[in-house]
Design a protein around this motif. Structure first.
Motif, PDB file in Angstrom:
ATOM      1  N   THR A   1       0.806  -1.226   0.000  1.00  0.00           N
ATOM      2  CA  THR A   1       0.000   0.000   0.000  1.00  0.00           C
ATOM      3  C   THR A   1       0.839   1.278   0.000  1.00  0.00           C
ATOM      4  O   THR A   1       0.303   2.354  -0.221  1.00  0.00           O
ATOM      5  CB  THR A   1      -0.935   0.022   1.220  1.00  0.00           C
ATOM      6  N   ALA A   2       2.140   1.166   0.245  1.00  0.00           N
ATOM      7  CA  ALA A   2       2.992   2.350   0.321  1.00  0.00           C
ATOM      8  C   ALA A   2       3.868   2.553  -0.906  1.00  0.00           C
ATOM      9  O   ALA A   2       4.595   3.544  -0.987  1.00  0.00           O
ATOM     10  CB  ALA A   2       3.876   2.271   1.566  1.00  0.00           C
ATOM     11  N   VAL A   3       3.798   1.664  -1.876  1.00  0.00           N
ATOM     12  CA  VAL A   3       4.655   1.756  -3.062  1.00  0.00           C
ATOM     13  C   VAL A   3       4.516   3.110  -3.747  1.00  0.00           C
ATOM     14  O   VAL A   3       5.509   3.759  -4.093  1.00  0.00           O
ATOM     15  CB  VAL A   3       4.359   0.601  -4.047  1.00  0.00           C
ATOM     16  N   GLY A   4       3.297   3.564  -3.947  1.00  0.00           N
ATOM     17  CA  GLY A   4       3.065   4.857  -4.600  1.00  0.00           C
ATOM     18  C   GLY A   4       3.694   6.013  -3.851  1.00  0.00           C
ATOM     19  O   GLY A   4       4.224   6.941  -4.459  1.00  0.00           O
TER      20      GLY A   4
ATOM     21  N   MET B   1      11.902   7.735  -4.959  1.00  0.00           N
ATOM     22  CA  MET B   1      12.639   6.475  -4.845  1.00  0.00           C
ATOM     23  C   MET B   1      12.369   5.635  -6.087  1.00  0.00           C
ATOM     24  O   MET B   1      11.271   5.645  -6.632  1.00  0.00           O
ATOM     25  CB  MET B   1      12.248   5.725  -3.574  1.00  0.00           C
ATOM     26  N   GLU B   2      13.377   4.918  -6.515  1.00  0.00           N
ATOM     27  CA  GLU B   2      13.298   4.071  -7.697  1.00  0.00           C
ATOM     28  C   GLU B   2      12.873   2.661  -7.297  1.00  0.00           C
ATOM     29  O   GLU B   2      13.429   2.083  -6.364  1.00  0.00           O
ATOM     30  CB  GLU B   2      14.674   4.028  -8.358  1.00  0.00           C
ATOM     31  N   ARG B   3      11.898   2.128  -8.013  1.00  0.00           N
ATOM     32  CA  ARG B   3      11.447   0.755  -7.757  1.00  0.00           C
ATOM     33  C   ARG B   3      12.435  -0.221  -8.410  1.00  0.00           C
ATOM     34  O   ARG B   3      12.811  -0.051  -9.556  1.00  0.00           O
ATOM     35  CB  ARG B   3      10.064   0.533  -8.332  1.00  0.00           C
ATOM     36  N   LEU B   4      12.842  -1.227  -7.662  1.00  0.00           N
ATOM     37  CA  LEU B   4      13.757  -2.251  -8.171  1.00  0.00           C
ATOM     38  C   LEU B   4      13.043  -3.591  -8.244  1.00  0.00           C
ATOM     39  O   LEU B   4      12.111  -3.848  -7.490  1.00  0.00           O
ATOM     40  CB  LEU B   4      14.983  -2.373  -7.263  1.00  0.00           C
ATOM     41  N   ASP B   5      13.511  -4.455  -9.103  1.00  0.00           N
ATOM     42  CA  ASP B   5      12.883  -5.765  -9.221  1.00  0.00           C
ATOM     43  C   ASP B   5      13.791  -6.911  -8.777  1.00  0.00           C
ATOM     44  O   ASP B   5      13.404  -8.061  -8.834  1.00  0.00           O
ATOM     45  CB  ASP B   5      12.409  -6.010 -10.653  1.00  0.00           C
ATOM     46  N   LYS B   6      14.964  -6.597  -8.323  1.00  0.00           N
ATOM     47  CA  LYS B   6      15.907  -7.645  -7.922  1.00  0.00           C
ATOM     48  C   LYS B   6      16.220  -7.529  -6.438  1.00  0.00           C
ATOM     49  O   LYS B   6      17.207  -6.919  -6.045  1.00  0.00           O
ATOM     50  CB  LYS B   6      17.183  -7.543  -8.751  1.00  0.00           C
ATOM     51  N   ALA B   7      15.385  -8.108  -5.640  1.00  0.00           N
ATOM     52  CA  ALA B   7      15.611  -8.126  -4.203  1.00  0.00           C
ATOM     53  C   ALA B   7      15.361  -9.542  -3.717  1.00  0.00           C
ATOM     54  O   ALA B   7      14.575 -10.289  -4.315  1.00  0.00           O
ATOM     55  CB  ALA B   7      14.667  -7.151  -3.502  1.00  0.00           C
TER      56      ALA B   7
END
Length: 133
Positions: free
Chosen positions: A110-113, A120-126
C-alpha cells in the motif's frame, strides 16, 4: 498544531508500538522487549511529534559510507497527507548525504506509490530469507 522533528529522540517501546499500530505498519507490537532491541540497535532514529505526541518515526541501519537500510517509516494515519514521511526521509538524507550513501527499503504494497512520489526508484531484484516469527 505544528510538527517538530527530532534526531535520535528517546522513545519507549510502548510509543513505538503505538505508532506502528496507528500507522498500520505490521511489526511485533505485542513484543515490547523486541521493540526495545529494535530501538537500541538502530543507527538512526528520527521522529515527528505534534504537541509532544509521536506521530512519525523513521528507523534506519547504516554504515554511513555506502548504504542505509530504512527498516521503519511509519506515520500515524490521522497525520497522513502532511508530508511527515517525506520530511523524515529528507532529514535522513540531509544528515547522511546522497553522494555516497544509497537508501534501501522494503515497501508494504500500500505504500509503493508514496515511495515513488518522493523519488525512490522501484527495483525488481531483491531477495529475502524470511524470519520465522
Amino acid at each position: 498544531m505544528s510538527i517538530t522533528y527530532h534526531e535520535n529522540d528517546t522513545i519507549t517501546p510502548e510509543e513505538l508500538a503505538e505508532i506502528f499500530l496507528q500507522s498500520g505498519i505490521k511489526r511485533p507490537t505485542h513484543d515490547l522487549e523486541r521493540l526495545g532491541r529494535m530501538l537500541a540497535q538502530a543507527d538512526e532514529l528520527l521522529t515527528a511529534r505534534a504537541d509532544g505526541k509521536l506521530v512519525g518515526v523513521l528507523r534506519a541501519i547504516t554504515d554511513y559510507a555506502y548504504c542505509c537500510y530504512i527498516s521503519d517509516l511509519a506515520v500515524d494515519r490521522d497525520y497522513h497527507g502532511q508530508r511527515i514521511g517525506e520530511s523524515l526521509m529528507k532529514k535522513l538524507q540531509e544528515k547522511l548525504g546522497n553522494e555516497e550513501v544509497q537508501y534501501i527499503l522494503i515497501s508494504a504494497p500500500t505504500a509503493v506509490g508514496f515511495y515513488e512520489r518522493i523519488g525512490m526508484e522501484r527495483l525488481d531484484k531483491a531477495f529475502v530469507i524470511r524470519r520465522q516469527r
